[in-house]
Design an enzyme around this catalytic site. Structure first.
Site: not given
Ligand SMILES: *[C@@H]1O[C@H](CO)[C@@H](O)[C@H](O)[C@H]1NC(C)=O
Ligand SMILES: *[C@@H]1O[C@H](CO)[C@@H](O)[C@H](O)[C@H]1NC(C)=O
Ligand SMILES: *[C@@H]1O[C@H](CO)[C@@H](O)[C@H](O)[C@H]1NC(C)=O
Ligand SMILES: *[C@@H]1O[C@H](CO)[C@@H](O)[C@H](O)[C@H]1NC(C)=O
Length: 415
Positions: A203, A323
């Protein structure tokens, strides 16, 4: 050992591969590669269901807790889960992998060796991430602190992307990882087919440059570097998929507003030859805490379909939902809500895969094993709990595997 389901599962797989013998001239080196928007494994399109288990190396560092890795991965294969995403870092701190720039703890590295060796033995492909955006387990903040302690004038964590010394630290970590020779299998990580691919960062964000250009420049440089050392493995970014200036319309219609300052650009960050597949994450509960459940599900479907459309038409690469999950601490949470999130996610992935689209699989966040209460949080899933969600996971694994096993290599590869 409860191996009954594993044996039954393997029997199905073996029967299936025999029935497909001779379908296509194949390279069968066991590496996942890509052709257009599809992944290929042993000459066939590869679709797979998977999971996150960030803790594998941590628990494998202590030989006394290594059985947890074995149990978790064994049970995962019983549910048809064959992609595991995990951390390839622990920078500084307790049980560090990298204790200081360029220094590694051999015990921790042996833990990672073990996790990879077990995945290999059980037929699981791994996606391994080189560093974290967040300060959990070190992350880029630790890299910046290391540079500071050398007397460098770095002020913000976003200097991670531009400071030459810090970039060198990151490259050194990449180099150490890909050249590592596994003490169990004796195979270098860069030659290990059980590794499906690398991820540059979990991320990545860069608030210092909301245009996304700083991050694109960093990804461009680091992706070439990874490829210069390891040409056998796939590579992706680790992005959540927030849109930037390359797609003003989707930035406006799909992004959570708070994401517009994070300096990422889904299209620009992935539209590089060195990036083999697109990375997307999805957390409507965290991104829209005030929306009702129905609106969050609608967002989820639009978010996935929007990215799949871009992966197909603009990026022309496969996409992995790296995710997703449904936190049990969302106010009003029920198991049925979690099931609905998994159903919408899996159905969207399956619909794309079924028509040769770019969706290759979704990895839920996150799998833990029995007796791992220290890792049990609002998103943890324990397969032996046999919840309805666990059934849904198993069903999706079967559906995806059937597509991959039955289908011939894509008729026409668009370029
Ligand atoms: C990403 O990491 C940076 C640096 O540690 C941090 O400031 C930022 O808050 C992180 N992003 C988010 C959304 O937490
Ligand atoms: C460190 O960098 C900042 C800006 O990045 C600058 O304002 C400051 O003067 C620098 N300090 C030193 C000691 O060079
Ligand atoms: C999820 O899908 C399964 C069938 O695939 C269905 O039986 C179940 O009712 C669905 N659950 C929810 C909450 O949508
Ligand atoms: C995993 O498998 C082991 C034995 O193979 C079993 O004892 C354990 O309960 C299983 N754990 C989970 C989380 O399914």
């Amino acid at each position: 050992m409860k191996c009954f389901c594993l044996i039954a599962f393997l029997a199905t797989v073996i029967a299936q591969s025999y029935s497909d013998l001779g379908v296509e001239a194949t390279s069968s080196d066991g590496f996942v590669s890509r052709n257009g928007v599809q992944f290929i494994l042993d000459g066939k399109p590869f679709y797979a269901n998977g999971f996150n288990a960030y803790w594998l190396t941590y628990e494998a560092t202590d030989p006394d807790t290594r059985f947890k890795i074995t149990y978790a991965l064994q049970n995962a294969t019983c549910h048809g889960l064959t992609i595991a995403r995990t951390w390839g870092f622990r920078d500084g701190g307790y049980r560090a992998l990298q204790t200081a720039p360029g220094s590694y703890d051999e015990l921790t590295f042996k833990g990672m060796d073990f996790a990879i060796a077990e995945a290999k033995r059980l037929g699981i492909k791994m996606i391994i991430t080189f560093v974290n955006n967040y300060s959990d387990f070190g992350g880029r903040k630790q890299y910046v602190d290391w540079a500071k302690s050398k007397g460098l004038n770095v002020s913000s964590d976003d200097d991670f992307y531009t400071n030459p010394l810090i970039k060198q630290y990151y490259k050194n970590h990449v180099k150490t990882m890909v050249n590592r020779v596994n003490t169990f299998t004796k195979v270098a990580y860069k030659d290990e087919p059980a590794i499906m691919g690398w991820e540059l960062m979990n991320e990545p964000h860069c608030r210092a440059d909301p245009s996304g250009k700083t991050l694109t420049a960093w990804i461009t440089g680091m992706a070439s570097y990874v490829k210069s050392l390891d040409s056998k493995h796939l590579l992706t970014t680790g992005l959540e998929g927030f849109y930037g200036d390359s797609s003003p319309q989707k930035k406006n219609s799909l992004n959570p507003a708070a994401a517009n300052v994070l300096g990422t650009d889904f299209i620009a960050n992935h539209n590089l030859d060195t990036i083999d597949f697109a990375s997307v994450h999805s957390y409507p509960d965290l991104w829209f805490p005030n929306l009702d459940e129905k609106s969050r599900l609608d967002f989820l479907k639009n978010w996935l379909e929007g990215h799949l459309e871009d992966a197909q038409n603009i990026l022309k690469k496969p996409l992995i939902l790296g995710e997703f999950g449904k936190p049990s601490n969302t106010p009003g949470y029920t198991q049925a809500q979690r099931d609905a999130v998994f159903n919408v996610t899996f159905d969207t992935i399956y619909a794309s895969a079924q028509k040769d689209g770019p969706a290759a699989g979704a990895l839920f966040w996150h799998l833990i094993s029995d007796g791992m209460n220290n890792f049990k949080d609002a998103l943890a899933i324990v397969l032996s709990d046999k919840t309805s969600t666990v059934n849904i996971i198993g069903q999706q694994s079967r559906k995806l595997r059937l597509i991959g096993g039955k289908r011939k290599l894509n008729r026409k590869i668009k370029t």
